[in-house]
Design an enzyme around this catalytic site. Structure first.
Site, PDB file in Angstrom:
ATOM      1  N   GLY A 247       0.820  -1.202   0.000  1.00  0.00           N
ATOM      2  CA  GLY A 247       0.000   0.000   0.000  1.00  0.00           C
ATOM      3  C   GLY A 247       0.849   1.244   0.000  1.00  0.00           C
ATOM      4  N   GLY A 252      -0.427   2.702   7.278  1.00  0.00           N
ATOM      5  CA  GLY A 252      -0.502   1.918   8.505  1.00  0.00           C
ATOM      6  C   GLY A 252       0.024   0.506   8.366  1.00  0.00           C
ATOM      7  CD  GLU A 470      -7.206  30.519  -7.441  1.00  0.00           C
ATOM      8  OE1 GLU A 470      -7.916  29.523  -7.640  1.00  0.00           O
ATOM      9  OE2 GLU A 470      -5.970  30.504  -7.567  1.00  0.00           O
TER      10      GLU A 470
HETATM   11  P1  ADP Z   1       3.375   2.751   6.654  1.00  0.00           P
HETATM   12  O1  ADP Z   1       4.173   1.702   7.340  1.00  0.00           O
HETATM   13  O2  ADP Z   1       2.259   2.200   5.849  1.00  0.00           O
HETATM   14  O3  ADP Z   1       4.165   3.740   5.877  1.00  0.00           O
HETATM   15  P2  ADP Z   1       2.829   3.509   9.330  1.00  0.00           P
HETATM   16  O4  ADP Z   1       2.275   2.249   9.838  1.00  0.00           O
HETATM   17  O5  ADP Z   1       4.237   3.794   9.663  1.00  0.00           O
HETATM   18  O6  ADP Z   1       2.640   3.594   7.767  1.00  0.00           O
HETATM   19  O7  ADP Z   1       1.890   4.689   9.804  1.00  0.00           O
HETATM   20  C1  ADP Z   1       2.380   5.880  10.304  1.00  0.00           C
HETATM   21  C2  ADP Z   1       1.460   6.431  11.358  1.00  0.00           C
HETATM   22  O8  ADP Z   1       0.236   6.850  10.786  1.00  0.00           O
HETATM   23  C3  ADP Z   1       1.085   5.421  12.399  1.00  0.00           C
HETATM   24  O9  ADP Z   1       2.004   5.405  13.437  1.00  0.00           O
HETATM   25  C4  ADP Z   1      -0.273   5.910  12.870  1.00  0.00           C
HETATM   26  O10 ADP Z   1      -0.134   6.903  13.847  1.00  0.00           O
HETATM   27  C5  ADP Z   1      -0.843   6.552  11.643  1.00  0.00           C
HETATM   28  N1  ADP Z   1      -1.739   5.640  10.939  1.00  0.00           N
HETATM   29  C6  ADP Z   1      -1.576   5.206   9.673  1.00  0.00           C
HETATM   30  N2  ADP Z   1      -2.583   4.409   9.314  1.00  0.00           N
HETATM   31  C7  ADP Z   1      -3.406   4.305  10.374  1.00  0.00           C
HETATM   32  C8  ADP Z   1      -4.633   3.605  10.605  1.00  0.00           C
HETATM   33  N3  ADP Z   1      -5.199   2.850   9.681  1.00  0.00           N
HETATM   34  N4  ADP Z   1      -5.197   3.736  11.814  1.00  0.00           N
HETATM   35  C9  ADP Z   1      -4.635   4.489  12.762  1.00  0.00           C
HETATM   36  N5  ADP Z   1      -3.486   5.168  12.598  1.00  0.00           N
HETATM   37  C10 ADP Z   1      -2.876   5.100  11.415  1.00  0.00           C
HETATM   38 ZN    ZN Z   2      -5.724  27.547 -11.128  1.00  0.00          ZN
END
Ligand code: ADP
Ligand code: ZN
Length: 684
Positions: A247, A252, A470
């Site tokens: 993704g 997340g 705009e």
């Molecule tokens: P990825 O690994 O997909 O790049 P992360 O898991 O590191 O993303 O997500 C970064 C932060 O964003 C998490 O620590 C959380 O705080 C927030 N976050 C991302 N997705 C979610 C979700 N589905 N629910 C709650 N928090 C989320």
């Molecule tokens: Zn414009």
């Protein structure tokens, strides 16, 4: 196709493939991922050692200095002449000849001054008259002794001159090596630093991951496996070895992996793919080995490899393969994955946003054969994420998270988490105890388009141009049937480059766009430029971002959506990196590609003509609203529509129930659009 029909026009893109670049760019920072905090686990120890070393060195130096001072007080250097004089005068009791000097011990005299109380010795350098000297000494009844080598001193000096520098250099080198390899010493360059980032308890459960219900469902099964491997192995079922979380950044994936560990109550080992790749060939492979060894010891457990594409990149050269070190590392990973016994309960989770570049060998059954899509959250998901993150934030009654979610289509979890935090900071900044809706909307705008640049002073003429530009967008969309309602128009510049923008908020989340909607979007996008040309008879650089977006849409219509008269239902482009920037590759001949360009040009030209026509037919309204905007700087969609209806002689619409909440938001509380780089080009 349109999971992020974010407030078009200046507001942002609409279609899944071409739209979300900018949104992605500033997202990575939120998702630090693993590896960070663990790296310096033994830092303090190492520091102590270093301090000890420096301290002992300093002590040594001081000691030798003091010693030399002390001996200097009683031990005087004299010239060879003086020595001979003293010898002739019979003042010398004995001498001791060493390799490089002669130590002279005078005869004891009765002390005359207090200074004479201190026994004095002298020394002088050796001259090349040894044979005559010895005779002279003996003649003068002086005791002569040759030096007996002092072994302890020698040992010390050897230590000081040879061993100490060696030790110092060794320490320094090993320190550097550690720095470079992030673990081990010079002898253990390849030591895995995976064990440094182990969480015995992640403390995160599926409850902390909002939205992403399908992903959670797929993972629930593995959690059960880890919980209870016996149940499955009894029947003969095998635990899947690996699952790939796929993704866009910030959705997340890391969080989900941690939640799996948390739910199953097993340790969480994590490493980023790039951690395996080092300067030295073979290091990555040995790290993989160590990682699995360590994990096997701690089974059941989860191994999480973030950015797995860094090692798992396809070995054919199309994706820049053919790197010796990476191949070795990948091979090691593959063989480790084949090697371990799933009944122990080790599960490998990999995360990537570029699944298309992964090596096929990594994806075949028995390795990462499960693919779990962790896509951008939909409206419901966004509301859920906002709720999760605002759990501990004090909020007042004005807060309506649904409205925020509606205004942030295309945003991912880390964006939303960030917005909630910014809103809380906003509230503190304004001296309030609770976060209100206004704070939230400000935060949304902050995350998506940057801060307001209040101090930027635009000339009168420029403000006029931006204002017309705009209003051109807004008016065109209001004149069309299939456009989303205007929510806000502003000409306050933003730090991320926009000089002004129009924000649209859809009435509901859309997953599809009809051809008519796309067409209206195109006309709306070029509406800004059309207004400039119409009113000022000249055009500016301000439309660069609009043109880019419009071109992307038009191109997708032709090459992917089968919406052109000329080509019909032919797929001419495939999306290459769906989860990152939506990059596409043409898969048609050069001749066709040239024709596609021509077709895209025609579509845009048509849209532009249509926008100009619409605006020139409504020139009076354009002037009126533009003047109003110059005066107010920011106007709401409601104000805009009021003027529009009055001028058009349209009746007031009946208020729709579900829209009420949003329409009543006072002007400043208006929400945000995705970055609108109107006049962005002029910035450079
Ligand atoms: P990825 O690994 O997909 O790049 P992360 O898991 O590191 O993303 O997500 C970064 C932060 O964003 C998490 O620590 C959380 O705080 C927030 N976050 C991302 N997705 C979610 C979700 N589905 N629910 C709650 N928090 C989320
Ligand atoms: Zn414009």
């Amino acid at each position: 196709m349109s999971e992020n029909n974010l407030n078009q026009y200046d507001g942002g893109p609409m279609n899944g493939s071409s739209g979300n670049n900018r949104n992605n760019n500033n997202r990575n920072n939120g998702s630090g991922g693993p590896g960070g905090p663990g790296g310096n686990g033994d830092g303090p120890k190492r520091q102590n050692l270093l301090m000890l070393l420096i301290a002992s060195l300093v002590t040594l130096l001081m000691m030798s200095w003091v010693m030399s001072k002390m001996t200097g007080a009683t031990d005087l250097e004299i010239s060879y002449n003086e020595f001979i004089e003293k010898l002739e005068a019979g003042e010398i009791e004995s001498v001791q000849i060493t390799d490089d000097r002669i130590n002279i011990y005078p005869k004891k005299t009765t002390p005359k001054t207090p200074q004479d109380m201190i026994p004095r010795t002298y020394y002088t350098g050796r001259a090349e008259d040894d044979s005559t000297l010895t005779r002279r000494l003996l003649e003068n009844d002086v005791e002569v002794a040759k030096e007996i080598p002092d072994n302890s001193g020698m040992l010390f000096s050897i230590l000081l001159t040879y061993v100490l520098p060696l030790v110092l250099v060794w320490v320094l080198l090993s320190f550097l090596f550690r720095r470079m390899s992030g673990g081990g010493g010079p002898m253990g360059v390849g030591k895995s630093n995976a064990k440094v980032y182990v969480q015995k308890e992640t403390g995160i459960t599926f409850k902390d991951v909002a939205g992403e219900d399908e992903a959670k469902e797929s993972l629930q099964e593995v959690v059960d496996f880890l919980h209870n491997p016996g149940k499955y192995s009894k029947i003969g079922a095998k635990l899947p070895k690996g699952a790939l979380l796929v993704g866009p950044p910030g959705t997340g994936k890391t969080l989900l992996a941690k939640a799996v560990a948390g739910e199953a109550g097993v340790p969480f080992f994590s490493l980023a793919g790039s951690d395996f790749i080092e300067l030295y060939v073979g290091v990555g492979a040995s790290r993989v080995r160590d990682l699995f060894k360590e994990a096997t010891k701690n089974a059941p457990c989860i191994i999480f490899i973030d950015e797995i594409d860094a090692i798992g990149r396809s070995r054919d050269s199309k994706y820049g393969g053919g790197n010796e070190e990476r191949e070795q590392t990948l091979n090691q990973l593959l063989s480790e994955m084949d090697g371990f016994d799933t009944s122990k309960g080790i599960l490998i989770l990999g995360a990537t946003n570029r699944p298309e570049i992964l090596d096929k060998a990594l994806l075949r059954p028995g390795r990462f054969d499960r693919r779990i899509i962790v896509d951008k959250p939909d409206l419901k998901g966004r509301v859920a994420i906002l709720k999760v993150h605002s759990k501990d934030v004090l909020m007042d009654d004005s807060v309506d998270l649904d409205a925020i979610a509606l205004a942030t289509s295309g945003a991912v979890g880390s964006d939303l988490a960030n917005m909630i935090n910014e809103a809380a900071i906003n509230a503190v900044k304004h001296g309030r105890e609770y976060v209100c809706q206004k704070d939230l909307f400000e935060a949304v705008e902050l995350v998506l388009v940057g801060k307001e640049k209040k101090d930027r002073i635009m000339s009168k003429e420029e403000r006029r141009i931006v204002s017309y530009h705009e209003v051109g967008h807004a008016l065109v969309s209001a004149l069309q049937k299939n456009s989303e309602p205007v929510q806000k128009i502003t000409i306050v510049p933003r730090t991320m480059g926009a000089l002004g923008y129009v924000m649209h908020v859809p009435e509901e989340e859309k997953f599809l766009n009809t051809q008519a909607e796309l067409h209206d979007m195109l006309v709306g996008l070029v509406g800004g430029r059309a207004a400039e040309e119409l009113v000022f008879d000249t055009v500016t650089t301000g439309a660069a971002n609009d043109i880019e977006k419009a071109t992307n849409i038009a191109r997708s219509m032709v090459t992917q959506y089968g919406m052109s008269r000329k080509f019909g239902l032919v797929g001419l482009e495939t999306v290459e990196s769906r989860y990152l920037d939506g990059r596409t590759v043409m898969n048609c001949s050069d001749v066709t590609a040239a024709e596609v360009d021509k077709e895209v040009m025609d579509i845009l030209k048509e849209a532009y003509e249509e926008a100009k026509k619409l605006l020139s037919e409504n020139r009076e309204i354009l002037d009126k609203i533009a003047a109003y905007l110059i005066e107010k700087e920011t106007i709401t969609g409601k104000e805009f529509m009021e003027i529009f209806r009055k001028e058009k002689g349209l009746p007031e619409p009946e208020e729709k129930e579900d829209n009420e909440g949003r329409e009543e938001i006072p002007k400043e509380q208006e929400d945000a659009a995705e970055a609108a780089l109107d006049n962005g080009a002029a910035e450079q």
